[in-house]
Write a protein that holds these residues in place. Structure first.
Motif, PDB file in Angstrom:
ATOM      1  N   THR A  82       0.818  -1.200   0.000  1.00 54.76           N
ATOM      2  CA  THR A  82       0.000   0.000   0.000  1.00 54.76           C
ATOM      3  C   THR A  82       0.860   1.260   0.000  1.00 54.76           C
ATOM      4  N   ASN A 141       0.533   5.065   1.162  1.00 55.60           N
ATOM      5  CA  ASN A 141      -0.284   5.932   2.013  1.00 55.60           C
ATOM      6  C   ASN A 141       0.290   7.338   2.024  1.00 55.60           C
ATOM      7  N   ILE A 142      -0.578   8.318   1.825  1.00 55.95           N
ATOM      8  CA  ILE A 142      -0.191   9.719   1.920  1.00 55.95           C
ATOM      9  C   ILE A 142      -0.531  10.191   3.328  1.00 55.95           C
ATOM     10  N   ASP A 143       0.492  10.623   4.072  1.00 55.69           N
ATOM     11  CA  ASP A 143       0.326  11.029   5.466  1.00 55.69           C
ATOM     12  C   ASP A 143      -0.663  12.185   5.605  1.00 55.69           C
ATOM     13  N   GLU A 167      -2.906  14.998   3.113  1.00 58.19           N
ATOM     14  CA  GLU A 167      -3.321  15.371   1.755  1.00 58.19           C
ATOM     15  C   GLU A 167      -3.448  16.889   1.665  1.00 58.19           C
ATOM     16  N   ASN A 179      -5.152   8.298  -2.450  1.00 59.37           N
ATOM     17  CA  ASN A 179      -4.505   7.828  -1.236  1.00 59.37           C
ATOM     18  C   ASN A 179      -4.818   6.349  -1.030  1.00 59.37           C
ATOM     19  N   ASN A 180      -3.950   5.658  -0.332  1.00 63.53           N
ATOM     20  CA  ASN A 180      -4.129   4.250   0.040  1.00 63.53           C
ATOM     21  C   ASN A 180      -4.278   3.332  -1.170  1.00 63.53           C
ATOM     22  N   GLN A 181      -3.458   3.544  -2.180  1.00 68.18           N
ATOM     23  CA  GLN A 181      -3.453   2.656  -3.345  1.00 68.18           C
ATOM     24  C   GLN A 181      -2.823   1.325  -2.958  1.00 68.18           C
ATOM     25  N   SER A 182      -3.373   0.231  -3.456  1.00 70.49           N
ATOM     26  CA  SER A 182      -2.850  -1.101  -3.164  1.00 70.49           C
ATOM     27  C   SER A 182      -2.325  -1.757  -4.431  1.00 70.49           C
ATOM     28  N   ASN A 194       4.112  -1.402   3.511  1.00 72.00           N
ATOM     29  CA  ASN A 194       3.560  -0.061   3.318  1.00 72.00           C
ATOM     30  C   ASN A 194       4.634   0.928   2.894  1.00 72.00           C
ATOM     31  N   SER A 199       5.010   5.002   2.741  1.00 73.43           N
ATOM     32  CA  SER A 199       4.381   6.218   3.239  1.00 73.43           C
ATOM     33  C   SER A 199       5.036   7.433   2.598  1.00 73.43           C
TER      34      SER A 199
END
Length: 85
Positions: free
Chosen positions: A3, A5-7, A9, A20-23, A59, A61
């Motif tokens: 994943t 994750n953007i802390d 936005e 955000n939260n692309q898998s 992950n 980040s």
């Protein structure tokens, strides 16, 4: 699954094509996309923020911090999204 994750936005991110939260099924695919995102965000966004990539297990980040401001550049760079002031 891996994943990205953007802390935080910022306005530029919210208006961008990114999500955000692309898998991803592949670590390599996630890493390549995350590196591309960070490069684009640092080069094409308003220049008010700086984005850095870190890895923690499955992950990736992307963290946002205020870009150091020097001289004449300190008065500009905001994209007008309302998140800088």
């Amino acid at each position: 699954m891996f994943t990205i994750n953007i802390d935080k936005e910022c306005g530029c991110f919210k208006r961008s094509m990114y999500e955000n939260n692309q898998s991803f099924h592949s670590k390599d695919s996630a890493l390549i996309e995350a590196q591309s995102m960070v490069r684009t965000m640092n080069e094409d966004f308003c220049q008010k923020h700086e984005f850095t990539l870190s890895e923690n297990g499955d992950n990736f980040s992307i963290a946002m911090s205020a870009r150091p401001q020097t001289g004449a550049a300190s008065s500009g760079g905001c994209c007008g999204g309302g998140h800088c002031g």
